[in-house]
Design an enzyme around this catalytic site. Structure first.
Site, mmCIF file in Angstrom:
data_model
loop_
_atom_site.group_PDB
_atom_site.id
_atom_site.type_symbol
_atom_site.label_atom_id
_atom_site.label_comp_id
_atom_site.label_asym_id
_atom_site.label_seq_id
_atom_site.Cartn_x
_atom_site.Cartn_y
_atom_site.Cartn_z
ATOM 1 N N CYS A 1 52.006 144.876 77.211
ATOM 2 C CA CYS A 1 51.147 145.636 76.787
ATOM 3 C C CYS A 1 50.873 145.733 75.106
ATOM 4 O O CYS A 1 50.361 144.503 74.883
ATOM 5 C CB CYS A 1 51.082 147.117 77.245
ATOM 6 S SG CYS A 1 49.471 147.930 77.203
ATOM 7 N N HIS B 1 50.596 147.450 82.596
ATOM 8 C CA HIS B 1 52.008 147.803 82.700
ATOM 9 C C HIS B 1 52.605 147.618 84.137
ATOM 10 O O HIS B 1 52.863 148.560 84.815
ATOM 11 C CB HIS B 1 51.952 149.513 82.472
ATOM 12 C CG HIS B 1 52.060 149.761 80.967
ATOM 13 N ND1 HIS B 1 53.134 149.506 80.043
ATOM 14 C CD2 HIS B 1 50.894 150.040 80.189
ATOM 15 C CE1 HIS B 1 52.892 149.943 79.006
ATOM 16 N NE2 HIS B 1 51.403 150.193 78.953
ATOM 17 N N GLU C 1 55.551 147.734 85.202
ATOM 18 C CA GLU C 1 56.642 148.227 85.293
ATOM 19 C C GLU C 1 56.314 149.847 85.648
ATOM 20 O O GLU C 1 57.298 150.600 86.199
ATOM 21 C CB GLU C 1 57.478 148.237 84.103
ATOM 22 C CG GLU C 1 57.302 149.157 82.993
ATOM 23 C CD GLU C 1 55.844 148.923 82.219
ATOM 24 O OE1 GLU C 1 55.820 149.479 81.262
ATOM 25 O OE2 GLU C 1 55.412 147.765 82.438
#
Length: 313
Positions: A142, A235, A237
């Site tokens: 990001c 993102h 994650e």
């Protein structure tokens, strides 16, 4: 992980044309195996939450991974205790003499600030420059992806009028890249950012390759042609609740945020969120760690010149 097959087996060419990872007996016999050493530069406010998210993905791979956590040494963490930081994190001076198989640089809540105005920008630049000689592969997430593209390749980002928040459909722009093995033709990934990179500038840059994009969210996966730097604009994650937590945080601060798109059932923020990206995030990190770290890194980390070039695999 690869399928080991006899040298010159006819199926090898067919499988390779389908982007399946196979390894000859000769190459397998010459492989050395050891734990992968990965450094995480955690720039997110909630350190423990981000640690957990990234370790969850790294722990879902077949490889043993030894992790070191890195901080910007003169930046105080407002949301994580000093005891936690001193116990589990290292300063750059503690690791600058070392080499690592992989480095992950997280996002940061700095989306509307010019890079040069970030108080610790010099530290970020120093770590990125260091990584190009001391790390086999770097994964930028990001904000860090935008920062890396700016610092390493001179690409500027565009500040958006409103924050881009939500879960968006993406498509591969290439077929036969190791990073994309097992990817669906279309897949979901979350975004939460105030800026974007110009897709055409990425396409035209001689040192970069655009591997995945979204009609709504723009460029998503960009890989340097030397396979050393992977830029992920979203993102993958994030856990299921993260976008919801950010939305309600911004509401509490009277920032009038837009409802994250394609995230809540029927786009109703009072309804449950739907996690559509976890399998993609797991596969992305697994492929990065396997194909761009494990398969390329030297057995002896003191000799970074011994990296295996992709072309010989």
């Amino acid at each position: 992980m690869p399928v080991k097959i006899p040298d010159h087996l006819p199926a090898a060419g067919i499988l390779e044309s389908e982007n399946i990872f196979v390894m000859s007996e000769t190459r397998a016999a010459n492989q050395d195996i050891r734990p992968m050493k990965v450094l995480i530069l955690n720039l997110m406010p909630n350190k423990i939450e981000t640690e957990t998210q990234l370790l969850r993905l790294l722990g879902n791979t077949p490889l043993q991974v030894d992790v070191d956590l890195l901080r910007i040494h003169d930046k105080e963490s407002k949301h994580t205790s000093i005891d936690h930081m001193n116990t589990f994190y290292r300063d750059f001076e503690d690791v600058r003499h070392k080499n690592y198989d992989g480095l992950i640089i997280t996002g940061a809540p700095l989306g509307q600030i010019d890079f040069e105005d970030v108080t610790y920008w010099d530290h970020i630049r120093e770590i990125i420059d260091w990584s190009q000689q001391h790390v086999t592969s770097v994964l930028f997430l990001c904000w860090a992806a935008h920062a890396g593209l700016y610092h390493l390749y001179g690409l500027n980002r565009k500040i958006l009028e409103q924050k881009r928040s939500g879960v968006f459909v993406h498509r591969r722009t290439c077929q036969h890249f190791p990073l994309l093995r097992g990817f669906d033709d279309e897949f979901f990934a979350p975004h939460s950012r105030f800026a974007e990179m110009d897709v055409e500038e990425i396409r035209q840059h001689p040192q970069l390759q655009l591997l995945a994009e979204s009609d709504e969210a723009g460029a998503y996966l960009v890989l340097s042609r030397n396979n050393r730097n992977l830029f992920v604009m979203g993102h993958p994650e994030y856990q299921k609740s993260t976008l919801n937590d950010e939305y309600h945080r911004d509401l509490a601060q009277s920032l009038n945020p837009n409802v994250p798109q394609n995230y809540y059932r029927n786009d109703d923020p009072k309804a449950d969120a739907i996690a559509r990206w976890h399998s993609h995030g797991s596969l992305l990190v697994s492929n990065w760690l396997n194909y761009y770290v494990y398969q390329l890194t030297p057995y002896d980390l003191s000799d970074m010149t011994a990296m295996t070039p992709w072309e010989s695999q």
